[in-house]
Design an enzyme around this catalytic site. Structure first.
Site, PDB file in Angstrom:
ATOM      1  N   GLY A  83       4.604  -7.130  -5.793  1.00 53.96           N
ATOM      2  CA  GLY A  83       4.181  -7.297  -4.411  1.00 53.96           C
ATOM      3  C   GLY A  83       3.327  -6.179  -3.869  1.00 53.96           C
ATOM      4  O   GLY A  83       3.117  -6.079  -2.659  1.00 53.96           O
ATOM      5  N   GLU A 105       0.356 -14.671 -15.485  1.00 49.95           N
ATOM      6  CA  GLU A 105       1.453 -15.048 -14.604  1.00 49.95           C
ATOM      7  C   GLU A 105       1.118 -16.268 -13.752  1.00 49.95           C
ATOM      8  O   GLU A 105       1.699 -17.322 -13.924  1.00 49.95           O
ATOM      9  CB  GLU A 105       1.833 -13.853 -13.724  1.00 49.95           C
ATOM     10  CG  GLU A 105       2.607 -12.819 -14.535  1.00 49.95           C
ATOM     11  CD  GLU A 105       2.850 -11.529 -13.788  1.00 49.95           C
ATOM     12  OE1 GLU A 105       2.258 -11.334 -12.714  1.00 49.95           O
ATOM     13  OE2 GLU A 105       3.634 -10.716 -14.296  1.00 49.95           O
ATOM     14  N   SER A 145      -7.008 -17.417   1.940  1.00 52.70           N
ATOM     15  CA  SER A 145      -6.865 -16.876   3.290  1.00 52.70           C
ATOM     16  C   SER A 145      -7.661 -15.581   3.462  1.00 52.70           C
ATOM     17  O   SER A 145      -7.880 -15.117   4.569  1.00 52.70           O
ATOM     18  CB  SER A 145      -5.392 -16.625   3.590  1.00 52.70           C
ATOM     19  OG  SER A 145      -4.878 -15.731   2.635  1.00 52.70           O
ATOM     20  N   ARG A 195     -10.193  10.504 -16.215  1.00 48.62           N
ATOM     21  CA  ARG A 195     -10.749  11.444 -17.174  1.00 48.62           C
ATOM     22  C   ARG A 195     -12.253  11.611 -16.979  1.00 48.62           C
ATOM     23  O   ARG A 195     -12.982  10.659 -16.798  1.00 48.62           O
ATOM     24  CB  ARG A 195     -10.473  10.946 -18.599  1.00 48.62           C
ATOM     25  CG  ARG A 195     -10.999  11.882 -19.658  1.00 48.62           C
ATOM     26  CD  ARG A 195     -10.554  11.444 -21.015  1.00 48.62           C
ATOM     27  NE  ARG A 195      -9.145  11.744 -21.234  1.00 48.62           N
ATOM     28  CZ  ARG A 195      -8.499  11.404 -22.342  1.00 48.62           C
ATOM     29  NH1 ARG A 195      -9.105  10.737 -23.269  1.00 48.62           N
ATOM     30  NH2 ARG A 195      -7.242  11.717 -22.482  1.00 48.62           N
ATOM     31  N   HIS A 216     -11.764  13.412  -8.662  1.00 47.13           N
ATOM     32  CA  HIS A 216     -11.270  12.340  -7.788  1.00 47.13           C
ATOM     33  C   HIS A 216     -10.309  12.930  -6.770  1.00 47.13           C
ATOM     34  O   HIS A 216      -9.778  14.020  -6.968  1.00 47.13           O
ATOM     35  CB  HIS A 216     -10.581  11.248  -8.605  1.00 47.13           C
ATOM     36  CG  HIS A 216      -9.388  11.738  -9.376  1.00 47.13           C
ATOM     37  ND1 HIS A 216      -8.148  11.878  -8.805  1.00 47.13           N
ATOM     38  CD2 HIS A 216      -9.263  12.141 -10.657  1.00 47.13           C
ATOM     39  CE1 HIS A 216      -7.313  12.342  -9.730  1.00 47.13           C
ATOM     40  NE2 HIS A 216      -7.959  12.516 -10.850  1.00 47.13           N
ATOM     41  N   GLU A 220       0.145  -1.273  24.677  1.00 47.45           N
ATOM     42  CA  GLU A 220       1.227  -1.709  25.555  1.00 47.45           C
ATOM     43  C   GLU A 220       0.927  -3.002  26.288  1.00 47.45           C
ATOM     44  O   GLU A 220       1.836  -3.668  26.761  1.00 47.45           O
ATOM     45  CB  GLU A 220       1.548  -0.604  26.566  1.00 47.45           C
ATOM     46  CG  GLU A 220       2.361   0.506  25.920  1.00 47.45           C
ATOM     47  CD  GLU A 220       2.611   1.682  26.838  1.00 47.45           C
ATOM     48  OE1 GLU A 220       1.959   1.747  27.891  1.00 47.45           O
ATOM     49  OE2 GLU A 220       3.456   2.511  26.492  1.00 47.45           O
ATOM     50  N   HIS A 231     -13.128  24.734  35.336  1.00 47.66           N
ATOM     51  CA  HIS A 231     -12.529  23.556  35.971  1.00 47.66           C
ATOM     52  C   HIS A 231     -11.563  23.973  37.066  1.00 47.66           C
ATOM     53  O   HIS A 231     -11.096  25.106  37.106  1.00 47.66           O
ATOM     54  CB  HIS A 231     -11.829  22.694  34.922  1.00 47.66           C
ATOM     55  CG  HIS A 231     -10.730  23.412  34.190  1.00 47.66           C
ATOM     56  ND1 HIS A 231      -9.460  23.521  34.687  1.00 47.66           N
ATOM     57  CD2 HIS A 231     -10.738  24.067  32.998  1.00 47.66           C
ATOM     58  CE1 HIS A 231      -8.716  24.216  33.839  1.00 47.66           C
ATOM     59  NE2 HIS A 231      -9.468  24.566  32.814  1.00 47.66           N
TER      60      HIS A 231
END
Lengths: 99, 484
Positions: free
Chosen positions: B40, B68, B80, B215, B219, B308, B454
């Protein structure tokens, strides 16, 4: 002859390899001994007909397929063990002393 | 035949968003790569996407050998995601060969090899001129055949054969107990091994990808979150934290003249980030909406992430204080994306944010509230993720506006994560809601604003149906009290 007594066998090989030659020799011998007159063996060389491998779901070489009677049975290997082949194909062996 | 370049390792695009960046260009060309992970984790989809994108983007036909799932199942599973396998097959760009074996109908006796599998694969490759091959999952054969020794040597031969054939192959494998793949396939393929992980932390599923080995190539070594959505798999490459983003001198308005007036430059810098903290009901969303409205008025593409409220709810609610976002929603200047924070893991949210930013290329991004994300991860990882998000926005020169919900206690009690964001934010405004004379008084304070002076005094404000109104300085508020 009743239909269920007829054996249709297919042997899948890939060229003339020693394993394939042995397998063909073995199955011909067993059939002659136990299925005289009620069998057919078709040899399929996948090197010549690669597209046929997918249809019968062949992945190993050699593979013997029992197409008829159903259900389909497969035996992979050079078929060197007679007993296993007969059991695998569900062939009742003819006892030697009866012949 | 093969080109040999002295310094560049030939690579091939993976077809997976973000993975080419992580691998520095893709999979090693004409070599097998192992992709392993538990059930999965998305291995099969990974393989399909590799082929489908190879076809659509590079016109490289592909063969999928499935051990499989059947052709029909595969086609159904990826439909999908907008991948039409049947069409690819009909166009002769893709071939799927489902290798089926029924343990009960197979007997073994004597010597054999898997030459038929090679023939099938070769036939499939030749028939469409395939450049890419996926074997999913070849280890299943161990369940169908007794003679593991033969199988091992044949699989080893198959990998060599694939290399000689000059196809780039992805071989999937199930995660083993002590080894990466159940049968230790990684020992046969030593070029590139990618591990997919799927775990549930605090009831939230997270997917991670790691390059175990590559190899001859540099990466990324981190674990990268990845997402499976309607566009398939995408990996979130993590940008390195560098402080070399573009700097703007231009000033933009916060959307409210009175608030602009609190800053010495009469606004905030373009491309900077603004954090608004405050407890519940302190008008954080209203401030965010002013900023949104102003951004849309400047004709900027604006992205509003609401954790929210639904888009309709947000538009309706701020309408009550005189902010009308409707025209901008209609003209698509403003995209409001709502989602429940608990719906998915933090990475997923960030990945969605990231993807939408890539898609819409906004000049302004609002996250309301960012604290919703904080609640769904552990402190350390949340921090890192948010830092990356803010970093991304900065690099792209996007105006960022974050709100964050804090508890009543005030600034001193704020958790570490808010502190972490606040140190990254260029401007920090804190909103309060204090009890005074038996009534709640809203107040407003600019905590900091980098690169400009400010107002330092806490100012009170009221919310009317015309919007936020700042009350005057101390003297004025005295007057205000008297008039009351």
């Amino acid at each position: 002859m009743p239909k269920e007594d007829k054996y249709e066998l297919r042997l899948y090989v890939a060229g003339q390899t020693p394993k394939s030659i042995t397998a063909l020799k073995n199955i011909t011998k067993y059939c002659k001994e136990h299925l005289e007159g009620k069998y057919s063996i078709e040899v399929i060389d996948l090197l010549k007909n690669p597209q046929l491998a997918e249809g019968d779901q062949i992945f190993a070489i050699p593979t013997l397929v029992r197409k008829v009677p159903e259900p389909i049975r497969k035996i992979i290997g050079d078929l060197s063990n007679e007993e296993r082949v007969l059991v695998g194909l569900n062939i009742r062996p003819i006892p030697k002393n009866n012949r | 035949m093969k080109q040999i370049s002295n310094d560049v390792f030939p690579k091939i695009s993976t077809g997976i968003d973000g993975l080419d960046e992580v691998t520095g260009g893709g999979f090693p060309k004409d070599r097998p790569t192992i992709v392993c992970g538990s059930a999965g984790c998305g291995k099969t989809l990974f393989g399909i996407q590799f082929l489908a994108k190879g076809i659509s983007e590079h016109n490289e036909p592909g063969v999928f050998m499935s051990f499989e799932e059947s052709k029909t199942d595969l086609a159904q599973n990826v439909r999908s995601l907008g991948i039409d396998l049947e069409k690819l097959i009909a166009d002769k760009k893709l071939r799927i060969d489902h290798v089926q074996f029924e343990r009960s109908e197979i007997e073994e006796t004597g010597e054999y090899d898997l030459e038929a599998l090679f023939i099938r694969l070769n036939h499939a490759i030749e028939s469409i001129g395939a450049k890419r091959v996926v074997l999913d999952t070849i280890e299943s054969l161990f369940g169908g055949i007794d003679n593991a020794a033969v199988l091992r040597s044949e699989i080893r031969r198959l990998f060599r054969w694939l290399k000689e054939k000059g196809v780039t192959a992805v071989i999937t494998g199930e995660r083993g107990d002590k080894t990466l793949t159940r049968q230790g396939l990684e020992e046969y393929v030593s070029d590139c091994v990618i591990l997919l992980d799927f775990r549930v932390i605090d009831q939230i599923a997270t997917r991670r990808l790691r390059i175990v080995k590559y190899r001859g190539s540099t990466h990324g070594t981190n674990e990268y979150p990845f997402l499976i959505d309607e566009n398939g798999i995408s990996v979130l490459p993590i940008t390195s934290l560098k402080l070399d983003h573009k700097i703007y001198k231009q000033i933009i308005s916060t959307g409210l003249a009175e608030i602009d007036g609190l800053f010495s430059k009469a606004g905030v810098y373009k491309g900077s980030s603004i954090l608004v903290t405050g407890s519940a009901g302190t008008a954080k969303t209203i401030l965010a909406s002013y900023f949104t409205q102003e951004s849309c008025r400047r004709n900027e593409q604006t992205l509003y992430f609401a954790f929210e409220e639904s888009p309709e709810q947000l538009v309706r609610n701020v309408q009550s204080v005189g902010i009308n976002l409707n025209p901008f929603v209609r003209s698509k200047k403003l995209i409001i994306h709502s989602s429940r924070p608990s719906l998915q893991g933090l990475e997923m949210h960030l990945l969605i944010l990231y993807k939408m930013i890539e898609q819409y290329k906004p000049q302004t991004v609002i996250v309301d509230p960012i604290s919703s994300l904080i609640s769904i991860g552990t402190a350390g990882e949340v921090r890192d993720m948010l830092v990356r998000l803010i970093d991304l926005l900065k690099i792209k020169g996007i105006n960022a506006f974050f709100t964050s919900l804090t508890h009543e206690e005030g600034l001193d009690q704020k958790d570490q994560t808010v502190n972490a964001i606040s140190s990254l934010a260029d401007t920090w405004i804190d909103l309060g809601n204090i009890k005074q004379d038996n009534q709640r008084v809203r107040n407003f304070r600019v905590v900091k604003s980098r690169g400009m002076g400010h107002e330092t005094e806490t100012r009170q404000f009221i919310i009317t149906d015309k919007g936020i109104k700042l009350l005057g300085t101390k003297e004025n508020s005295e007057n205000n009290k008297k008039s009351k």
